[in-house]
Design an enzyme around this catalytic site. Structure first.
Site, PDB file in Angstrom:
ATOM      1  N   CYS A  73      14.454   5.345  -0.525  1.00 33.34           N
ATOM      2  CA  CYS A  73      13.311   5.221  -0.480  1.00 33.34           C
ATOM      3  C   CYS A  73      12.585   5.741  -1.635  1.00 33.34           C
ATOM      4  CB  CYS A  73      12.150   5.401   0.852  1.00 33.34           C
ATOM      5  SG  CYS A  73      10.643   4.389   0.588  1.00 33.34           S
ATOM      6  N   HIS A 105      14.307  -3.419   3.389  1.00 35.72           N
ATOM      7  CA  HIS A 105      14.126  -1.813   2.528  1.00 35.72           C
ATOM      8  C   HIS A 105      15.000  -0.976   4.463  1.00 35.72           C
ATOM      9  CE1 HIS A 105      12.334   0.818   0.201  1.00 35.72           C
ATOM     10  NE2 HIS A 105      11.845   1.376   1.198  1.00 35.72           N
ATOM     11  N   ASP A 124      14.461  -7.535   1.136  1.00 38.13           N
ATOM     12  CA  ASP A 124      13.447  -6.069   0.750  1.00 38.13           C
ATOM     13  C   ASP A 124      12.284  -6.747  -0.256  1.00 38.13           C
ATOM     14  OD1 ASP A 124      12.163  -3.712  -0.060  1.00 38.13           O
ATOM     15  OD2 ASP A 124      14.401  -2.116  -0.606  1.00 38.13           O
TER      16      ASP A 124
END
Length: 251
Positions: A129, A217, A185
């Site tokens: 991330c 994600h 995502d």
């Protein structure tokens, strides 16, 4: 986790350190009688130093690497956002970071690996991330053996002062780079993924960006069942270890 994995993890050496006497960090190493084959800076997602992130460091120690996870929120005197608040609290906390602070903490962690006798040719950075963003940016600032980004954002727009969008800096990579992204995502578009693949390729370094259909994600986050995707997660981790094993070689 299997009993065998638990036994392996019990043999690891976990310590809390102050890297270069400045940056709090968690270090997880293979057993004392099993010298590391290299070192990896493990960069947190927006939640901080979570049990998930430590499990990644354990997995790296299983593979023979010395892992160091800097506590990027140490300036606010925390290692992890409140787990009960999780992502709701993570977003504003992530916004407290700055480029100079991030770079200092990563450089201190790389310095800690150097102080432990690990040569640059045996050193990598891996992030998830926001940590994936940091991993790529670090690989444009420092020549490392390898860098791996799991769904690093800030592709076409900046998140922090002093950290340019990835599209701006990817052509300046100084290290081999592996990117691992989900095609569903909601925070990183397919257009951004395709553009990042092309920008990284212009660096002249060995680069590869893999995108997974059906994954969004944080698809590697096994602690979040709603978004965890076992198939892509397993493949991405297999590719990560292969990428590290091929490039982190004794000098």
């Amino acid at each position: 986790m299997t009993a065998e994995a638990n036994e392996k993890h019990a043999r690891h050496l976990r310590t809390e350190v102050s890297a270069r006497d400045r940056t709090p960090a968690t270090v997880i190493a293979p057993a004392a009688d099993d010298p590391p084959r290299g070192g990896v800076v493990v960069v947190q997602d927006a939640r901080g130093i979570t049990p998930y992130l430590l499990s990644v460091s354990d997995a790296l120690a299983d593979a023979g690497y010395l892992a160091i996870a800097p506590h990027l929120y140490h300036r606010d005197s925390i290692a992890e956002v409140d787990p009960s608040d999780s992502w709701a609290g993570a977003i504003p906390q992530m916004g407290t970071l700055t480029g100079p602070g991030i770079h200092a903490d990563i450089d201190d962690s790389l310095g800690h690996l150097a102080d432990a006798g690990i040569a640059p040719g045996q050193t990598a950075v891996l992030g998830f991330c926001m940590g994936g963003t940091v991993a790529l940016v670090t690989a444009t600032r420092r020549p490392l053996a390898a860098a791996v980004s799991f769904y690093g954002g800030s592709v076409s727009s900046a998140t922090w002062p002093g950290v340019p969008p990835l599209l701006d800096v990817a052509p300046s990579l100084q290290s081999p780079w592996l990117g691992l992204y989900g095609e569903e995502d909601t925070m990183i578009s397919l257009a951004d993924i395709d553009s990042l693949r092309s920008a990284a390729a212009r660096s002249g370094q060995l680069t590869e960006l893999i995108s997974y259909p059906g994954a969004g994600h944080a698809f590697h986050s096994h602690d979040r069942p709603a978004i965890y995707r076992p198939g892509p997660a397993a493949d991405a981790w297999k590719r990560t270890l292969a990428f590290l094993d091929e490039r982190l070689r004794p000098s």
